[in-house]
Design an enzyme around this catalytic site. Sequence first.
Site, PDB file in Angstrom:
ATOM      1  N   ASN A  17      22.335  91.760  33.196  1.00  0.00           N
ATOM      2  CA  ASN A  17      21.503  91.345  34.230  1.00  0.00           C
ATOM      3  C   ASN A  17      21.389  92.266  35.296  1.00  0.00           C
ATOM      4  O   ASN A  17      22.620  92.366  35.889  1.00  0.00           O
ATOM      5  CB  ASN A  17      22.192  89.867  34.666  1.00  0.00           C
ATOM      6  CG  ASN A  17      21.674  89.336  36.020  1.00  0.00           C
ATOM      7  OD1 ASN A  17      20.879  90.002  36.525  1.00  0.00           O
ATOM      8  ND2 ASN A  17      22.350  88.284  36.566  1.00  0.00           N
ATOM      9  N   THR A  77      25.832  85.139  33.199  1.00  0.00           N
ATOM     10  CA  THR A  77      25.177  85.682  32.230  1.00  0.00           C
ATOM     11  C   THR A  77      26.082  85.322  31.170  1.00  0.00           C
ATOM     12  O   THR A  77      25.171  85.131  29.982  1.00  0.00           O
ATOM     13  CB  THR A  77      25.203  87.360  32.428  1.00  0.00           C
ATOM     14  OG1 THR A  77      24.232  87.337  33.540  1.00  0.00           O
ATOM     15  CG2 THR A  77      24.414  88.003  31.343  1.00  0.00           C
ATOM     16  N   GLU A 282      26.209  78.367  38.594  1.00  0.00           N
ATOM     17  CA  GLU A 282      24.894  78.071  38.613  1.00  0.00           C
ATOM     18  C   GLU A 282      24.810  76.514  38.827  1.00  0.00           C
ATOM     19  O   GLU A 282      25.831  75.620  38.514  1.00  0.00           O
ATOM     20  CB  GLU A 282      24.164  78.513  37.434  1.00  0.00           C
ATOM     21  CG  GLU A 282      24.340  80.040  37.216  1.00  0.00           C
ATOM     22  CD  GLU A 282      23.800  80.997  37.940  1.00  0.00           C
ATOM     23  OE1 GLU A 282      22.676  80.443  38.469  1.00  0.00           O
ATOM     24  OE2 GLU A 282      24.310  81.931  38.417  1.00  0.00           O
TER      25      GLU A 282
HETATM   26  N1  LIG Z   1      16.390  90.329  37.013  1.00  0.00           N
HETATM   27  C1  LIG Z   1      16.892  89.388  37.586  1.00  0.00           C
HETATM   28  N2  LIG Z   1      16.875  89.353  38.858  1.00  0.00           N
HETATM   29  C2  LIG Z   1      17.502  88.079  39.770  1.00  0.00           C
HETATM   30  N3  LIG Z   1      17.981  87.009  38.938  1.00  0.00           N
HETATM   31  C3  LIG Z   1      18.346  87.300  37.720  1.00  0.00           C
HETATM   32  C4  LIG Z   1      17.697  88.532  37.001  1.00  0.00           C
HETATM   33  N4  LIG Z   1      18.200  88.237  35.528  1.00  0.00           N
HETATM   34  C5  LIG Z   1      18.836  86.958  35.829  1.00  0.00           C
HETATM   35  N5  LIG Z   1      18.935  86.412  36.930  1.00  0.00           N
HETATM   36  C6  LIG Z   1      19.878  85.218  37.349  1.00  0.00           C
HETATM   37  O1  LIG Z   1      21.339  85.592  37.641  1.00  0.00           O
HETATM   38  C7  LIG Z   1      21.826  84.461  37.014  1.00  0.00           C
HETATM   39  C8  LIG Z   1      23.255  84.822  36.514  1.00  0.00           C
HETATM   40  O2  LIG Z   1      23.872  85.975  37.506  1.00  0.00           O
HETATM   41  P1  LIG Z   1      25.216  86.457  37.268  1.00  0.00           P
HETATM   42  O3  LIG Z   1      26.359  85.241  37.204  1.00  0.00           O
HETATM   43  O4  LIG Z   1      25.075  87.181  35.969  1.00  0.00           O
HETATM   44  O5  LIG Z   1      25.552  87.161  38.306  1.00  0.00           O
HETATM   45  P2  LIG Z   1      26.064  87.309  39.795  1.00  0.00           P
HETATM   46  O6  LIG Z   1      25.772  85.820  40.209  1.00  0.00           O
HETATM   47  O7  LIG Z   1      25.923  88.311  40.706  1.00  0.00           O
HETATM   48  O8  LIG Z   1      27.761  87.132  39.269  1.00  0.00           O
HETATM   49  P3  LIG Z   1      29.055  85.846  39.326  1.00  0.00           P
HETATM   50  O9  LIG Z   1      28.495  84.769  38.734  1.00  0.00           O
HETATM   51  O10 LIG Z   1      30.129  86.531  38.825  1.00  0.00           O
HETATM   52  O11 LIG Z   1      28.863  85.780  40.688  1.00  0.00           O
HETATM   53  C9  LIG Z   1      21.169  84.094  35.863  1.00  0.00           C
HETATM   54  O12 LIG Z   1      21.462  82.478  35.531  1.00  0.00           O
HETATM   55  C10 LIG Z   1      19.561  84.104  36.434  1.00  0.00           C
HETATM   56  O13 LIG Z   1      19.288  82.966  37.153  1.00  0.00           O
END
Ligand SMILES: Nc1ncnc2c1ncn2[C@@H]1O[C@H](COP(=O)(O)OP(=O)(O)OP(=O)(O)O)[C@@H](O)[C@H]1O
Length: 302
Positions: A17, A77, A282
Amino acid sequence: MHIGKVSLLKKVKVIYNPSSGRQVIQRRIDEICKILLDNGYIVGKFATKEKNDAMQEAIRCCKEDWDIIVACGGDGTVNEVATGIIIGGRKIPVAILAAGTVNDFANYMGLPKGSKEFCDMIMDENTIDVDLGKWEDKYFVNVAAGGFLTNVAHQVPTESKNALGRMAYYLEGLKEIPKQMFNGINVKISSEEYTSEEEIFLFLVSNSSSIGGFKMLAPKAQVEDGLLDCIIIRKSEIQDIVSIFINILTGEHVNHPNVEYFKTRKITIESNEKVQVDIDGEYGGTLPATFEVVPRSFKIFC
Ligand SMILES: Nc1ncnc2c1ncn2[C@@H]1O[C@H](COP(=O)(O)OP(=O)(O)OP(=O)(O)O)[C@@H](O)[C@H]1O
């Protein structure tokens, strides 16, 4: 811990991601791909663009002949990759590279973050089968939660997370405290171990002990015990809430009389109110929900 070996693994799909955490992962991924290529692995890369991309790609990996998935991002992710593997029906081992803002699951597992150590983990081929949580067709690697501040994780905009990292969550949390401090939720809780109808402040149904960056929130949690750890914090006076939250740092909060802590295979939580449920950071839907464990259904490198 039951540690197994996987033999002759050669095709690795890196699902990442690019928006997770503070977007510093591209260089690390290039390093990791190079090390794996130099060691005879075939490597494919897939960058997610939006919600469910990681899940769809993991489903594709199950149908094609990929041997290993590298899941690079935050808990969201990892959640999508685990869900895709369950749907795909082939238990491909997953190497988790923590690149999110909080990464509760990877931190709990103590997984390496450096490129060399991470590749060594893959090449050593030690794996472990961990439990997943399930709610209807949704799965969680770490936690399902509702109530006080549990909406913060899915409310923080990606731009703020990229700019501020963890601080973005703290700021959003501070903003929400005055709004949510006096909000109890009336729930009906049913499980073999604990049944009640009461006004609560917060519930957590967890696989690992680390939740929202607090390492000891479910202090006795183990990801391979075939059980989910439940924490219920009852609606309390402000001084009790403060005492509970201070003790979260050491895991002592579970001994507070207003905290219920137990392990279960299955728990149902219902409410007449509209209560949002957060799944691995999420938005997952609203109550009612029945959460159950799917023992040892997710194979990860360790
Ligand atoms: N290229 C992208 N740009 C923006 N959002 C994305 C993209 N790819 C995936 N996503 C969203 O990001 C979500 C997952 O985020 P992830 O948990 O990997 O990172 P984070 O929120 O920064 O980390 P954490 O959950 O540890 O706080 C996915 O469910 C999707 O909705």
